[in-house]
Design a protein around this motif. Structure first.
Motif, PDB file in Angstrom:
ATOM      1  N   LYS A  48      50.179  41.472  26.949  1.00 47.91           N
ATOM      2  CA  LYS A  48      49.062  41.028  27.786  1.00 47.91           C
ATOM      3  C   LYS A  48      49.265  41.338  29.268  1.00 47.91           C
ATOM      4  N   ASN A  51      47.739  44.806  30.842  1.00 41.37           N
ATOM      5  CA  ASN A  51      46.421  44.966  31.480  1.00 41.37           C
ATOM      6  C   ASN A  51      46.041  43.706  32.272  1.00 41.37           C
ATOM      7  N   ARG A  52      47.075  42.990  32.655  1.00 39.60           N
ATOM      8  CA  ARG A  52      46.949  41.824  33.541  1.00 39.60           C
ATOM      9  C   ARG A  52      46.082  40.714  32.968  1.00 39.60           C
ATOM     10  N   MET A  53      46.166  40.537  31.645  1.00 39.94           N
ATOM     11  CA  MET A  53      45.452  39.419  31.042  1.00 39.94           C
ATOM     12  C   MET A  53      46.109  38.094  31.419  1.00 39.94           C
ATOM     13  N   ASN A  81      39.356  45.670  36.664  1.00 39.73           N
ATOM     14  CA  ASN A  81      38.391  46.087  35.647  1.00 39.73           C
ATOM     15  C   ASN A  81      38.661  47.497  35.152  1.00 39.73           C
ATOM     16  N   ARG A  84      41.666  47.464  32.927  1.00 41.58           N
ATOM     17  CA  ARG A  84      41.366  46.952  31.572  1.00 41.58           C
ATOM     18  C   ARG A  84      40.486  47.913  30.777  1.00 41.58           C
ATOM     19  N   ARG A  85      39.769  48.775  31.489  1.00 45.02           N
ATOM     20  CA  ARG A  85      39.030  49.812  30.761  1.00 45.02           C
ATOM     21  C   ARG A  85      40.005  50.858  30.225  1.00 45.02           C
TER      22      ARG A  85
END
Ligand code: ADP
Ligand code: MG
Length: 251
Positions: A48, A51-53, A81, A84-85
């Protein structure tokens, strides 16, 4: 092969609990990396963070660096964003949105500003084809995605991840809720996808790691104990703890 993700001296705490301890790992692109280890050893946390969740959890504290394509993902200038894409995620439990099959796939592209029907139709078709589910759903694109079987839902979630043209796909135990046939479909699909994408997969299934991954990382209590070619890790592990785990002595 060049490393697409590179963690350097990475540490992560949830409040007082340290979940990742000085992790150093370079993940090669266009290949499958398996993360293995007993429950609670930090596999999902590591996945996680890529993607910096973990940003969404207020008690998390991070020290160290992660580079994606040579860029520090914790830099202020990073657009989360777009990170995460580029780095998409598929979860253990298939989680389609409660809407049509078509809209599930078009959701991400629409958010990223794609509007034309023809363009969206194309993305939906290509993503479903790439996720090896097109033939099963092409006649019911307007039907609710929740009507699909578990295995179909998981491939739909993979298609949804592919629709925004990621570079990396993170999968957290993507087959642990699926039957053996659906599992082998996802495994075949992963092998096909690695020509174009970098895949990082958490799995509790040792045979699965052997069947599909190029490299394997063994985590234990927040530490990365060993990382290397899957065939080496499983035939000739360097660390006694790796050997104990893969031979089923704990975990
Ligand atoms: N949101 C959270 N808040 C507090 N502790 C957490 C949270 N998520 C995970 N942890 C703790 O971090 C450690 C690693 O968990 P996790 O990354 O989920 O391990 P794994 O995926 O290997 O089972 C565990 O001790 C777990 O309890
Ligand atoms: Mg986990």
């Amino acid at each position: 092969m060049k490393g697409i993700i590179n963690a350097k001296n990475l540490n992560l705490w949830y409040g007082e609990t340290q979940a990742l301890k000085n992790i150093n790992i370079e993940i090669p692109e266009k290949s499958i990396t398996a993360l293995i280890g007993p429950s609670g050893c930090g596999k999902s946390t590591f996945l996680k963070i890529l993607n910096r969740m973990n940003d969404l959890i207020p008690i998390v504290k991070i020290k160290g660096d992660i580079y994606y394509n040579g860029k520090d993902i914790f830099e202020k200038s990073i657009d989360v964003n777009s990170l995460r894409r580029d780095i998409g995620m598929v979860f253990q439990k298939p989680n389609p949105f409660p809407m049509s099959i078509y809209d599930n796939i078009a959701y991400g592209p629409r958010i990223h500003g794609i509007k034309g029907k023809q363009r969206l139709d194309e993305i939906v078709e290509n993503s479903l084809k790439d996720a090896a589910i097109w033939d099963e759903v092409k006649d019911r694109l307007k039907k609710n995605a929740l009507g699909l079987s578990g295995g179909q839902q998981q491939r739909l979630c993979i298609a949804r991840a592919l629709a925004v043209k990621p570079k990396v796909i993170l999968m957290d135990e993507p087959t642990s809720a699926l039957d053996p046939i659906s599992t082998s479909k996802i495994e075949e699909l992963s092998l096909k996808l690695k020509d174009k994408y970098t895949i990082i997969i958490v799995t509790h299934n040792m045979q699965q790691a052997v069947r599909i991954s190029d490299n394997t990382a063994f985590f234990l209590l927040g530490e990365l104990i060993e990382f290397g070619k899957t065939e080496e890790i499983f035939s000739n592990p360097l660390d006694k703890r790796t050997e104990n785990y893969i031979t089923g002595r704990f975990g």
